[in-house]
Enzyme design. Structure first.
Site, PDB file in Angstrom:
ATOM      1  N   GLY A 386     -11.783  -3.909  -8.764  1.00  0.00           N
ATOM      2  CA  GLY A 386     -12.130  -2.645  -9.684  1.00  0.00           C
ATOM      3  C   GLY A 386     -12.465  -3.288 -11.347  1.00  0.00           C
ATOM      4  O   GLY A 386     -13.139  -4.486 -11.681  1.00  0.00           O
ATOM      5  N   PRO A 387     -12.498  -2.595 -11.908  1.00  0.00           N
ATOM      6  CA  PRO A 387     -13.419  -2.719 -13.216  1.00  0.00           C
ATOM      7  C   PRO A 387     -13.346  -3.217 -14.174  1.00  0.00           C
ATOM      8  O   PRO A 387     -11.265  -3.313 -13.332  1.00  0.00           O
ATOM      9  CB  PRO A 387     -14.077  -0.443 -13.867  1.00  0.00           C
ATOM     10  N   PRO A 388     -13.400  -3.505 -15.060  1.00  0.00           N
ATOM     11  CA  PRO A 388     -12.271  -4.282 -16.247  1.00  0.00           C
ATOM     12  C   PRO A 388     -10.989  -3.399 -16.861  1.00  0.00           C
ATOM     13  O   PRO A 388     -10.812  -2.553 -16.729  1.00  0.00           O
ATOM     14  CB  PRO A 388     -12.714  -5.104 -17.173  1.00  0.00           C
ATOM     15  N   VAL A 390      -8.277  -2.082 -15.792  1.00  0.00           N
ATOM     16  CA  VAL A 390      -7.352  -1.573 -14.898  1.00  0.00           C
ATOM     17  C   VAL A 390      -6.149  -1.879 -14.235  1.00  0.00           C
ATOM     18  O   VAL A 390      -5.339  -1.269 -13.092  1.00  0.00           O
ATOM     19  CB  VAL A 390      -8.506  -0.906 -13.356  1.00  0.00           C
ATOM     20  N   GLY A 391      -6.066  -2.988 -14.718  1.00  0.00           N
ATOM     21  CA  GLY A 391      -4.663  -3.481 -14.127  1.00  0.00           C
ATOM     22  C   GLY A 391      -4.433  -4.191 -13.140  1.00  0.00           C
ATOM     23  O   GLY A 391      -3.577  -4.739 -12.663  1.00  0.00           O
ATOM     24  N   LYS A 392      -5.502  -5.264 -12.603  1.00  0.00           N
ATOM     25  CA  LYS A 392      -5.142  -5.928 -11.714  1.00  0.00           C
ATOM     26  C   LYS A 392      -4.469  -7.217 -11.732  1.00  0.00           C
ATOM     27  O   LYS A 392      -3.666  -7.518 -11.128  1.00  0.00           O
ATOM     28  CB  LYS A 392      -6.920  -6.464 -11.330  1.00  0.00           C
ATOM     29  N   THR A 393      -4.989  -7.663 -13.381  1.00  0.00           N
ATOM     30  CA  THR A 393      -4.005  -8.917 -13.448  1.00  0.00           C
ATOM     31  C   THR A 393      -3.060  -8.659 -14.013  1.00  0.00           C
ATOM     32  O   THR A 393      -2.196  -9.136 -12.779  1.00  0.00           O
ATOM     33  CB  THR A 393      -5.064 -10.189 -14.777  1.00  0.00           C
ATOM     34  N   SER A 704     -30.131   6.604  -4.922  1.00  0.00           N
ATOM     35  CA  SER A 704     -29.041   8.230  -4.670  1.00  0.00           C
ATOM     36  C   SER A 704     -29.435   8.800  -6.492  1.00  0.00           C
ATOM     37  O   SER A 704     -27.932   9.881  -6.096  1.00  0.00           O
ATOM     38  CB  SER A 704     -27.222   7.009  -5.238  1.00  0.00           C
ATOM     39  N   LYS A 747     -17.632   8.180  -9.254  1.00  0.00           N
ATOM     40  CA  LYS A 747     -18.492   8.705  -9.599  1.00  0.00           C
ATOM     41  C   LYS A 747     -18.071   9.739 -10.124  1.00  0.00           C
ATOM     42  O   LYS A 747     -18.357  10.460 -11.004  1.00  0.00           O
ATOM     43  CB  LYS A 747     -19.958   8.960  -8.754  1.00  0.00           C
TER      44      LYS A 747
HETATM   45  N1  LIG Z   1      -1.066   1.785 -14.483  1.00  0.00           N
HETATM   46  C1  LIG Z   1      -1.169   1.003 -15.634  1.00  0.00           C
HETATM   47  N2  LIG Z   1      -0.411   1.083 -16.590  1.00  0.00           N
HETATM   48  C2  LIG Z   1       0.112   0.483 -17.565  1.00  0.00           C
HETATM   49  N3  LIG Z   1      -0.659  -0.007 -17.846  1.00  0.00           N
HETATM   50  C3  LIG Z   1      -1.579  -1.096 -17.439  1.00  0.00           C
HETATM   51  C4  LIG Z   1      -2.293  -0.190 -16.385  1.00  0.00           C
HETATM   52  N4  LIG Z   1      -3.397  -0.492 -16.021  1.00  0.00           N
HETATM   53  C5  LIG Z   1      -3.975  -1.253 -16.787  1.00  0.00           C
HETATM   54  N5  LIG Z   1      -2.722  -1.677 -17.474  1.00  0.00           N
HETATM   55  C6  LIG Z   1      -2.638  -2.360 -18.905  1.00  0.00           C
HETATM   56  O1  LIG Z   1      -4.403  -3.200 -19.395  1.00  0.00           O
HETATM   57  C7  LIG Z   1      -4.507  -3.978 -19.778  1.00  0.00           C
HETATM   58  C8  LIG Z   1      -5.769  -4.684 -19.372  1.00  0.00           C
HETATM   59  O2  LIG Z   1      -5.373  -4.491 -17.524  1.00  0.00           O
HETATM   60  P1  LIG Z   1      -5.538  -6.539 -16.837  1.00  0.00           P
HETATM   61  O3  LIG Z   1      -6.073  -7.016 -17.794  1.00  0.00           O
HETATM   62  O4  LIG Z   1      -5.061  -6.545 -15.874  1.00  0.00           O
HETATM   63  O5  LIG Z   1      -7.116  -5.703 -16.572  1.00  0.00           O
HETATM   64  P2  LIG Z   1      -7.923  -6.127 -15.110  1.00  0.00           P
HETATM   65  O6  LIG Z   1      -8.174  -5.429 -14.495  1.00  0.00           O
HETATM   66  O7  LIG Z   1      -7.161  -7.817 -14.703  1.00  0.00           O
HETATM   67  O8  LIG Z   1      -9.127  -6.094 -15.630  1.00  0.00           O
HETATM   68  P3  LIG Z   1     -10.368  -7.732 -15.668  1.00  0.00           P
HETATM   69  O9  LIG Z   1     -10.792  -7.230 -14.542  1.00  0.00           O
HETATM   70  O10 LIG Z   1     -11.059  -7.592 -16.675  1.00  0.00           O
HETATM   71  O11 LIG Z   1      -9.565  -8.753 -15.991  1.00  0.00           O
HETATM   72  C9  LIG Z   1      -3.027  -4.651 -19.022  1.00  0.00           C
HETATM   73  O12 LIG Z   1      -1.908  -4.728 -20.530  1.00  0.00           O
HETATM   74  C10 LIG Z   1      -2.199  -4.221 -18.234  1.00  0.00           C
HETATM   75  O13 LIG Z   1      -0.614  -3.972 -18.640  1.00  0.00           O
HETATM   76 MG   LIG Z   2      -8.085  -9.125 -14.865  1.00  0.00          MG
END
Ligand SMILES: Nc1ncnc2c1ncn2[C@@H]1O[C@H](COP(=O)(O)OP(=O)(O)OP(=O)(O)O)[C@@H](O)[C@H]1O
Ligand SMILES: [Mg+2]
Length: 808
Positions: A386-388, A390-393, A704, A747
């Site tokens: 997913g995009p940066p 969004v909470g992956k890490t 598209s 989108k």
């Molecule tokens: N659903 C959520 N609830 C609470 N906090 C969230 C949620 N989604 C994201 N966050 C917070 O947003 C911040 C960024 O998330 P994270 O670092 O996990 O992004 P990422 O998806 O790993 O991005 P990247 O691709 O840039 O590494 C974190 O501090 C995370 O806790």
């Molecule tokens: Mg990350």
């Protein structure tokens, strides 16, 4: 170069009275010499060098005839001519073995060397051309014509002269062992001819190439040739410097630790703090026994320890071996006791750490459930895409917390070298294990969640092996119980580690890797979700980070939503958190200064704190003129809107495409134009149509935009603007059918973020609407298109002309 004694030696043979036939040279030289005709010159063949005018050059002569020639020239204080021979191996040279253009000049030093070789220092003065060789001397003699120095002046020469000078100075800067003065010498040269010759002389070009320069009498052409030679060389120099810098940087990093350790040991030794060898070995021995290594590794470690004992004090190899054994002892060999997974606890933790993401949490729990039931089974590897932001890490960290595992992260972004994953062999100076084993040492247990971050950004692998194939070995449950790091050179069992990967895009993950993973997509958040996340998590965290207590600061909902809408435009929440941070810093400042006890930030305050709104409502502004349609694009950082613009100018019916996707879009644009012509009945013979697609979308996304291009064109031709609150996506066929596209979820979210109210998409994408978050489904009207004409009815003409079909 001293020449006192040498000169003496040289003259010594020749102080003898000189008859009309000249003196007797040194014993080895032949016969008397008769005087040369007026336009004749002594010729000395050069095996391996081209002498240039203006250049002082050392020349070694060995052949008897050459020695005789040189001595004769010195004796007569006359110039000699130097010619390159075609085949450097040839000992006896005839006139036909020589190039017939050379440089003449005086021999300014003559030194007799130790082993019969004679060294000359020659001052090249002027070019000459051989007219004919003459017989009757014990060396080569030729009648020559001097070549006059070209006197060309003017812009042609001047321009080349400047260019050559510039490049020469650049090249000197890149050469490793060149004195700095050389650059200032070159800078000071004022004659173009001299500069060309100097540079040609210094270049490490082939002798044939240098000879070619020498034989080019025309100054402009000569300068061109030298510039060409130098430029080629310059490229090589730049490249090799770049490679050198890169490898040096890597090497330095690895060596640093090694060198530091070594120094530390030396210092300890100086201070008398080093334990003696025996104690150290004893300690290592204990550590090896305690490490819980598998049988095979244990034997190997003990063998290496014996080797260390035998090695005696000091030395680089000893310290390398000690480091190696330390690595072995510090790795988690013992399988950690597996705690059974508590699903309730896991659910609680996941909910605690993250708002929303219900579907994803469910998938994670299912995954954990399977692991719980079958701990030894080969479960798939989770991959969050997913995009940066969004909470992956942070989901990965959450999983570690939920399962009581240690979290470790390995960043794979920009890893090009297999060795970064698998380590370098120990024979390499400063070698270390790869980043997987390093992470295992940091973790100290195999009870670990190891996050492989940015797996989509590993390099494709060049000449240093393929990182992807090393990763396959890491991730493949069939192989990873015997993972072999080059540095360790023994198997390490990774099968108890829980691997989780993250990526921004799927496309760039190598196929075989993708096959082993269970992909979980995180498309991004809606405005509502973001506000909720901000309220529950980000605000708290930023309060703490800025040293504020909850009762000291608050942001109204209106403020939060304004930050989301007007100051960020992203799929994730990272910028949102940053902006909240800036806002709170402002508050912290006021409180620290004692201006207030409590500060509430409302939406109208934001302009003063964060500056003017960053994302104004662009929509209304842009689509107010005919010829602009709002398209929807998929990008690796989530969806985005883009404005497709069409305009017409007097011309001859051409289609002009500009913007990032020019080539990719050509076919769609052509089809859109044909359809628009048919639709409006305008043949457009006297105009050129210009379609512009702004940067930002990915090439894959090109087709598209078909529907949007069609609408932009129809709007242009009918003079009626497209509705500002409508965005569209869809590929088109020449017959006017609307064909399905990808990325519907991303989108639609982008459309929602941008304030769109209706989204037009291909009917065949109807099924994808299921994946669209409920909030988006509620707020957006969906118009499903079978044919492009449907779009016109809804977005341009009065509603009701063509019946809009609602998806809901
Ligand atoms: N659903 C959520 N609830 C609470 N906090 C969230 C949620 N989604 C994201 N966050 C917070 O947003 C911040 C960024 O998330 P994270 O670092 O996990 O992004 P990422 O998806 O790993 O991005 P990247 O691709 O840039 O590494 C974190 O501090 C995370 O806790
Ligand atoms: Mg990350």
């Amino acid at each position: 170069m001293k020449n006192g004694p040498a000169r003496q030696q040289m003259w010594s043979g020749e102080d003898a009275p000189r008859g009309p036939q000249g003196g007797q040279p040194a014993a080895s030289q032949v016969g008397a010499t008769k005087p040369l005709p007026k336009d004749a010159m002594i010729i000395i063949p050069l095996r391996n060098a081209v002498l240039f005018p203006g250049v002082l050059s050392p020349v070694t002569v060995g052949r008897a005839s050459s020695v005789a020639a040189a001595q004769e020239a010195v004796k007569n204080e006359s110039h000699a001519g130097f010619l390159l021979q075609r085949d450097p191996q040839k000992a006896d040279v005839a006139p036909s073995d020589l190039y017939w253009v050379g440089t003449a000049g005086p021999i300014v030093r003559y030194i007799t060397g130790q082993e019969g070789a004679h060294h000359l220092v020659v001052q090249g003065e002027s070019r000459f051309r051989v007219l004919e060789f003459l017989e009757g001397w014990p060396f080569l003699v030729a009648r020559v014509a001097m070549v006059a120095q070209p006197q060309t002046e003017g812009p042609e020469v001047e321009a080349r002269f400047l260019q050559l000078k510039e490049r020469a100075i650049e090249a000197i800067g890149l050469l490793p062992h060149v004195p700095d003065e050389l650059a200032s010498v070159v800078r000071g040269i004022e004659s173009p001819a001299l500069l060309a010759d100097m540079v040609a002389n210094l270049l490490d070009a082939k002798n044939e190439e240098k000879q070619d320069v020498l034989e080019t009498f025309d100054l402009v052409r000569r300068l061109d040739k030298v510039i060409a030679l130098l430029s080629a060389r310059l490229e090589v120099l730049k490249l090799s410097k770049e490679i050198g810098d890169k490898t040096r940087a890597k090497f330095d990093e690895r060596q640093r630790e090694h060198v530091l350790r070594e120094q530390l040991r030396q210092i300890q030794k100086e201070l008398g703090e080093d334990e003696d060898q025996a104690a150290e070995v004893e300690e290592l021995k204990k550590a090896i026994e305690a490490a819980g290594m598998p049988e095979e590794v244990l034997k190997h470690a003990q063998k290496e320890l014996k080797r260390l004992q035998r090695m005696g004090e000091g030395g680089a190899e000893q310290s390398m071996l000690r480091t190696y054994l330390e690595w072995l002892t510090e790795l988690p060999w013992k399988p950690a006791p597996q705690q059974p997974i508590d699903l309730d606890q896991a659910r609680r933790v996941l909910d605690e750490d993250h708002f929303g993401l219900d579907k994803i949490k469910r998938r994670i729990l299912e995954y954990l459930a399977v692991r719980k039931l079958n701990p030894e089974g080969k479960s798939p590897i989770l991959c969050f895409v997913g995009p940066p932001g969004v909470g992956k890490t942070s989901l990965g960290q959450s999983i570690a917390r939920a399962t009581g595992r240690v979290f470790q992260r390995v960043s794979l972004g920009g890893v090009h070298d297999e060795a970064e994953i698998r380590g370098h062999r120990r024979t390499y100076i400063g070698a270390l294990p790869g980043n997987i084993i390093q992470a295992m040492r940091r973790a100290g247990t195999t009870n670990t969640v190891l996050m492989l971050d940015e797996i989509d950004k590993t390099g494709a692998g060049g000449f240093h092996g393929d990182p992807a194939s090393a990763l396959l070995e890491v991730l493949d449950p069939e192989q990873n119980n015997k993972f072999r790091d080059n540095y360790l050179a023994v198997d390490f069992d990774l099968s108890h580690v829980m691997f989780i990967c993250t990526a921004n895009v799927l496309d760039t993950i190598p196929g075989p890797l993708r096959d082993r993973m269970e992909i979980i997509q995180l498309p991004g958040y809606t405005e509502e979700e973001k506000i909720e996340i901000a309220r529950r998590y980000l605000l708290k965290r930023q309060l703490e980070a800025n040293g504020l207590k909850p009762e000291q600061a608050s942001l109204t909902d209106a403020a939060l939503s304004a930050i989301v809408r007007d100051y960020t435009r992203e799929a994730g929440v990272r910028n949102l958190e940053r902006e909240i941070g800036s806002t709170l810093r402002h508050v912290a400042m006021q409180i620290a200064e004692g201006k207030a006890e409590h500060v509430t930030v409302d939406a109208p305050d934001l302009a003063a704190i964060l500056g003017p709104r960053r994302f104004e409502n662009e929509l209304a502004l842009r689509t107010s003129t005919p010829g602009v349609a709002t398209g929807l694009a998929w990008t690796p950082v989530g969806g985005d809107i883009l404005f497709i613009e069409a305009s017409k100018v007097p011309g001859s019916g051409r289609l002009i495409l500009t913007g990032q996707l020019g080539e990719v879009m050509k076919e769609s644009a052509q089809a859109a134009l044909t359809l628009a012509k048919t639709w409006t009945g305008d043949s457009l013979e006297k105009v050129d149509i210009h379609v512009h697609v702004p940067a930002g979308a990915t090439p894959k996304d090109g087709p598209s935009a078909g529907v949007a291009m069609f609408l932009a064109l129809v709007s242009l031709l009918t003079g009626k603007p497209v509705r500002a609150d409508v965005a569209m996506t869809g590929e088109i066929s020449l017959r006017g059918l609307v064909l399905p596209i990808g990325g519907v979820k991303e989108k639609t979210l982008a459309a929602l973020r941008a304030g769109i109210r209706a989204v037009m998409l291909p009917r065949r994408n109807e099924k994808d609407l299921e994946d669209v978050p409920a909030e988006a489904r509620q707020k957006l009207q969906f118009v499903l298109l079978d044919r492009v004409e449907d779009a016109v009815g809804f977005a341009i003409e009065d509603p009701g002309l063509v019946r809009a079909r609602d998806a809901a």
